[in-house]
Design a protein around this motif. Structure first.
Motif: not given
Length: 314
Positions: A136, A140, A178-179, A182-183
């Motif tokens: 992760m 991120s 990517q943002g 993210a979840t």
């Protein structure tokens, strides 16, 4: 200035000086032909850790709300500007091979930073960083306003224009892709999320060693690395007593031959206040080390209005 003067008696002037001195750090760096953005970054770190705690209560509230507003506006503006500049900025230079190389090298750089460093940390870290957490951390690696601001500072040559174009594309791609994912990445890696302490404990395959180690035990070996402990000791015994009203005073921490200087640099407030005021075992875990009490997460608007206007529990 905030420690050895009585500027706290004029909260509005105190807040104004706080903002102007922050901007002065940027101007001084620019005059010296250095990076003003990085100067502001380190200025903010030092002010949050030291200067903020010297301000009066009114100035703290005003300054915190002001910078929260500015942060919100600037964050929305910069990402809007990044997107708009891709179509309106006249000095773009699209070099496909350079753009592809930029994406590849940024990905490889992130991997080289995360996995080998995590491996080295895990050699002496208990408990170790889990592999799904490392994945992760790698995923991120967003690029944002800082890289864009540095790239757009100078676009006089074709090479610098290509750098700006590539940086803008990398920023947009990482933020959006990517943002936005993210979840889903957290769910795929089985990393629980939540704001409560119970959720945080469940997210880790171990219990927080800080919560299990008594504060007065003096055994900080499991809490921090050696370098962090040395810096924490220097910070709590020298820098905080020097720059804030934190205890213990310098007259207790400095050698005896420096006592005259320590008396000059120690305020009456440091002698008279309680032992626990402005002092924490690990103040870096909190942004503001002298908040009188935790801020509630849920506030009734009507109750807040009544308190502000002096109506009590009406």
């Amino acid at each position: 200035m905030t420690k050895f003067t009585h500027v706290r008696d004029w909260p509005l002037l105190e807040s104004a000086l706080f903002v102007l001195m922050s901007y002065a750090a940027f101007l001084i760096a620019e005059v010296c032909e250095l990076t003003g953005v990085v100067a502001v970054l380190f200025c903010g770190i030092c002010q949050a850790h030291y200067t903020y705690n010297n301000l009066s209560a009114d100035s703290r509230n005003r300054t915190k709300q002001l910078f929260e507003l500015l942060n919100f506006l600037a964050e929305n503006f910069i990402f809007t500007y990044i997107g708009v500049s891709m179509f309106t900025f006249p000095k773009h230079h699209f070099d496909p091979w350079f753009i592809i190389a930029g994406f590849i090298t940024s990905t490889l750089g992130r991997a080289i930073n995360i996995y080998p460093l995590s491996f080295l940390l895990n050699l002496g870290r208990k408990p170790p960083i889990p592999m799904n957490f490392q994945h992760m951390l790698f995923f991120s690696g967003l690029r944002g306003a800082m890289s864009f601001a540095l790239a757009i500072r100078n676009t006089v040559s074709e090479a610098r224009q290509a750098m700006l174009t590539t940086t803008s594309l990398i920023v947009i791609a990482t933020v959006v892709l990517q943002g936005g994912a993210a979840t889903h990445a957290l769910a795929y890696l089985r990393i629980p999320t939540g704001q409560g302490q119970n959720d945080e404990n469940e997210a880790l395959p171990y219990r927080d060693v800080r919560s299990e180690t008594p504060r007065g035990s003096g055994d900080g070996g499991g809490e921090k690395g050696r370098l962090a402990r040395l810096w924490g000791a220097l910070d709590s015994r020298l820098l905080k007593p020097l720059l804030t009203h934190a205890r213990p005073p310098l007259t207790e921490t400095l050698p005896s031959f420096l006592r005259p200087l320590a008396r000059v640099l120690t305020t009456t407030r440091q002698y008279t206040q309680g032992e626990n005021n402005l002092h924490r075992t690990d103040s870096d875990s909190d942004l503001c080390i002298d908040e009188p009490q935790p801020v509630p997460t849920n506030i009734d608007p009507q109750l807040s209005y009544n308190i502000r206007n002096g109506f009590g529990n009406v």
